[in-house]
Design a protein around this motif. Structure first.
Motif, PDB file in Angstrom:
ATOM      1  N   LEU A   1      19.213-110.415  85.574  1.00  0.00           N
ATOM      2  CA  LEU A   1      19.595-109.195  86.285  1.00  0.00           C
ATOM      3  C   LEU A   1      18.479-108.162  86.230  1.00  0.00           C
ATOM      4  CD1 LEU A   1      23.355-108.602  85.310  1.00  0.00           C
ATOM      5  CD2 LEU A   1      22.448-109.069  87.597  1.00  0.00           C
ATOM      6  N   TRP A   2      17.888-108.017  85.050  1.00  0.00           N
ATOM      7  CA  TRP A   2      16.823-107.023  84.901  1.00  0.00           C
ATOM      8  C   TRP A   2      15.622-107.380  85.766  1.00  0.00           C
ATOM      9  CZ3 TRP A   2      17.343-102.623  81.862  1.00  0.00           C
ATOM     10  CH2 TRP A   2      16.213-101.805  81.825  1.00  0.00           C
ATOM     11  N   ARG A   3      15.263-108.681  85.770  1.00  0.00           N
ATOM     12  CA  ARG A   3      14.116-109.116  86.575  1.00  0.00           C
ATOM     13  C   ARG A   3      14.362-108.865  88.054  1.00  0.00           C
ATOM     14  NH1 ARG A   3      13.286-113.795  89.171  1.00  0.00           N
ATOM     15  NH2 ARG A   3      14.976-114.848  88.064  1.00  0.00           N
ATOM     16  N   LEU A   4      15.559-109.192  88.518  1.00  0.00           N
ATOM     17  CA  LEU A   4      15.872-109.012  89.929  1.00  0.00           C
ATOM     18  C   LEU A   4      16.004-107.537  90.309  1.00  0.00           C
ATOM     19  CD1 LEU A   4      18.494-111.860  90.444  1.00  0.00           C
ATOM     20  CD2 LEU A   4      16.094-111.839  91.151  1.00  0.00           C
ATOM     21  N   SER A   5      16.385-106.711  89.361  1.00  0.00           N
ATOM     22  CA  SER A   5      16.580-105.293  89.659  1.00  0.00           C
ATOM     23  C   SER A   5      15.270-104.580  89.974  1.00  0.00           C
ATOM     24  CB  SER A   5      17.251-104.597  88.470  1.00  0.00           C
ATOM     25  OG  SER A   5      16.342-104.481  87.379  1.00  0.00           O
ATOM     26  N   GLY A   6      14.155-105.117  89.468  1.00  0.00           N
ATOM     27  CA  GLY A   6      12.865-104.475  89.704  1.00  0.00           C
ATOM     28  C   GLY A   6      12.633-103.236  88.865  1.00  0.00           C
ATOM     29  N   LEU A   7      13.404-103.066  87.793  1.00  0.00           N
ATOM     30  CA  LEU A   7      13.259-101.870  86.956  1.00  0.00           C
ATOM     31  C   LEU A   7      11.977-101.879  86.126  1.00  0.00           C
ATOM     32  CD1 LEU A   7      16.932-101.450  85.699  1.00  0.00           C
ATOM     33  CD2 LEU A   7      15.736-100.028  87.364  1.00  0.00           C
ATOM     34  N   GLY A   8      11.395-103.051  85.936  1.00  0.00           N
ATOM     35  CA  GLY A   8      10.141-103.127  85.194  1.00  0.00           C
ATOM     36  C   GLY A   8      10.338-102.976  83.697  1.00  0.00           C
ATOM     37  N   THR A   9       9.269-102.616  83.012  1.00  0.00           N
ATOM     38  CA  THR A   9       9.282-102.499  81.553  1.00  0.00           C
ATOM     39  C   THR A   9       9.689-101.093  81.134  1.00  0.00           C
ATOM     40  OG1 THR A   9       7.533-104.150  81.331  1.00  0.00           O
ATOM     41  CG2 THR A   9       7.865-102.667  79.473  1.00  0.00           C
ATOM     42  N   LEU A  10      10.631-101.022  80.190  1.00  0.00           N
ATOM     43  CA  LEU A  10      11.017 -99.738  79.625  1.00  0.00           C
ATOM     44  C   LEU A  10       9.946 -99.283  78.648  1.00  0.00           C
ATOM     45  CD1 LEU A  10      14.819-100.161  78.817  1.00  0.00           C
ATOM     46  CD2 LEU A  10      13.815 -98.514  80.394  1.00  0.00           C
ATOM     47  N   LEU A  11       9.516 -98.030  78.776  1.00  0.00           N
ATOM     48  CA  LEU A  11       8.506 -97.485  77.882  1.00  0.00           C
ATOM     49  C   LEU A  11       9.140 -96.411  77.009  1.00  0.00           C
ATOM     50  CD1 LEU A  11       5.559 -97.375  76.954  1.00  0.00           C
ATOM     51  CD2 LEU A  11       5.144 -95.682  78.769  1.00  0.00           C
ATOM     52  N   ALA A  12       9.058 -96.605  75.707  1.00  0.00           N
ATOM     53  CA  ALA A  12       9.624 -95.653  74.756  1.00  0.00           C
ATOM     54  C   ALA A  12       8.504 -94.938  74.018  1.00  0.00           C
ATOM     55  CB  ALA A  12      10.524 -96.365  73.755  1.00  0.00           C
TER      56      ALA A  12
ATOM     57  N   LYS B   1       6.860 -89.913  82.490  1.00  0.00           N
ATOM     58  CA  LYS B   1       5.815 -90.780  81.951  1.00  0.00           C
ATOM     59  C   LYS B   1       6.391 -91.867  81.043  1.00  0.00           C
ATOM     60  CE  LYS B   1       2.289 -87.163  82.143  1.00  0.00           C
ATOM     61  NZ  LYS B   1       1.375 -86.292  81.350  1.00  0.00           N
ATOM     62  N   VAL B   2       7.541 -91.595  80.433  1.00  0.00           N
ATOM     63  CA  VAL B   2       8.227 -92.580  79.597  1.00  0.00           C
ATOM     64  C   VAL B   2       9.693 -92.596  80.005  1.00  0.00           C
ATOM     65  CG1 VAL B   2       6.632 -92.308  77.653  1.00  0.00           C
ATOM     66  CG2 VAL B   2       8.710 -90.910  77.759  1.00  0.00           C
ATOM     67  N   ASP B   3      10.403 -93.667  79.603  1.00  0.00           N
ATOM     68  CA  ASP B   3      11.805 -93.824  79.981  1.00  0.00           C
ATOM     69  C   ASP B   3      12.769 -93.326  78.911  1.00  0.00           C
ATOM     70  OD1 ASP B   3      11.358 -95.300  82.525  1.00  0.00           O
ATOM     71  OD2 ASP B   3      10.419 -96.746  81.171  1.00  0.00           O
ATOM     72  N   LEU B   4      12.336 -93.352  77.671  1.00  0.00           N
ATOM     73  CA  LEU B   4      13.172 -92.859  76.579  1.00  0.00           C
ATOM     74  C   LEU B   4      12.281 -92.442  75.428  1.00  0.00           C
ATOM     75  CD1 LEU B   4      13.689 -95.346  74.138  1.00  0.00           C
ATOM     76  CD2 LEU B   4      14.417 -96.418  76.259  1.00  0.00           C
ATOM     77  N   VAL B   5      12.810 -91.580  74.570  1.00  0.00           N
ATOM     78  CA  VAL B   5      12.036 -91.095  73.428  1.00  0.00           C
ATOM     79  C   VAL B   5      12.878 -91.208  72.164  1.00  0.00           C
ATOM     80  CG1 VAL B   5      10.647 -89.511  74.806  1.00  0.00           C
ATOM     81  CG2 VAL B   5      12.773 -88.697  73.778  1.00  0.00           C
ATOM     82  N   VAL B   6      12.198 -91.351  71.053  1.00  0.00           N
ATOM     83  CA  VAL B   6      12.844 -91.384  69.753  1.00  0.00           C
ATOM     84  C   VAL B   6      12.593 -90.041  69.077  1.00  0.00           C
ATOM     85  CG1 VAL B   6      12.902 -92.491  67.488  1.00  0.00           C
ATOM     86  CG2 VAL B   6      12.575 -93.875  69.549  1.00  0.00           C
ATOM     87  N   LEU B   7      13.681 -89.374  68.686  1.00  0.00           N
ATOM     88  CA  LEU B   7      13.607 -88.081  68.027  1.00  0.00           C
ATOM     89  C   LEU B   7      14.507 -88.093  66.805  1.00  0.00           C
ATOM     90  CD1 LEU B   7      14.271 -85.807  71.153  1.00  0.00           C
ATOM     91  CD2 LEU B   7      12.023 -86.425  70.270  1.00  0.00           C
TER      92      LEU B   7
END
Length: 223
Positions: free
Chosen positions: A82-93, A140-146
């Motif tokens: 599903l992720w591959r077909l969705s075209g969302l690409g790589t999540l960057l944290a 620039k990123v999709d999620l952050v750790v705080l």
């Protein structure tokens, strides 16, 4: 590109890619929205949605079953497909600089969790909760750790949301303040280091010296 993949470039295929994004939010053995509800959300016709669902089934991304008046249920989903077909690409944290084994362990755990969920995942290291949040707001990123301490403040000030609370002591074991030997905190004119890129450091130090007008603040990297 084989014949099957080329079908995902058609109108029905593009709808299938959009549908793949929506289906990532559905767990197996749960009822799916009606075709017309999907159609309304995607801005297409019912027939296009039905063809898109068929494409996803043929690709091995999902398995569905009709249960009469109860509706259509998602029996199984392959999140990696599903992720591959969705075209969302790589999540960057964006994470803090890995200067301790605790941070390194957190990065390893997050990578493992996303890989298990079928989502490509990468980490970039960035000093300061404020800088990481700015990168999130700028796309620039999709999620952050705080830390939760910093997150509560930044959530109140910016259009971001908390998606997971990992619990106490997963980020840092404890906070502390270093004082030069023999110096009393009540000494007038203390020179205090502060790194304004770190929400945790800034808020904690300002809380310790709240109301003190005699403090001489020095901008210093917490590293």
């Amino acid at each position: 590109m084989d014949d099957f993949d080329s079908r995902f470039l058609t109108r029905n295929g593009l709808a299938a890619r959009q549908l793949a994004v929506l289906l990532l939010n559905h767990e197996p053995d749960t009822r799916l929205p009606r075709v017309r509800d999907f159609a309304e959300e995607l801005g297409c016709g019912n027939g296009t949605v039905q063809a898109a669902l068929q494409l996803l089934e043929e690709s091995g991304a999902i398995t569905t079953t009709a249960r009469g008046h109860l509706g259509t249920f998602l029996v199984r989903s392959d999140r990696a497909v599903l992720w591959r077909l969705s075209g969302l690409g790589t999540l960057l944290a964006a994470m803090p600089l890995p200067y301790s084994r605790r941070y390194e362990g957190l990065a390893t755990g997050l990578r493992g969790a996303f890989e298990q969920a079928g989502a490509p995942f990468a980490v970039t290291f960035m000093r300061g909760a404020g800088a990481r949040t700015a990168a999130l707001l700028e796309g620039k990123v999709d999620l952050v750790v705080l830390s939760r301490f910093a997150a509560d403040q930044l959530i109140a000030d910016h259009p971001v949301e908390l998606v997971a609370d990992l619990g106490p002591a997963t980020y840092v074991g404890a906070h502390g303040m270093l004082v030069r030997h023999g110096v009393d905190l009540e000494t007038p004119g203390l020179r205090v280091a502060v790194d304004h890129t770190s929400e945790d450091l800034r808020m904690l130090v300002e809380r310790v010296f709240a109301g003190r007008r005699d403090i001489e603040w020095r901008e210093v990297s917490y590293m």
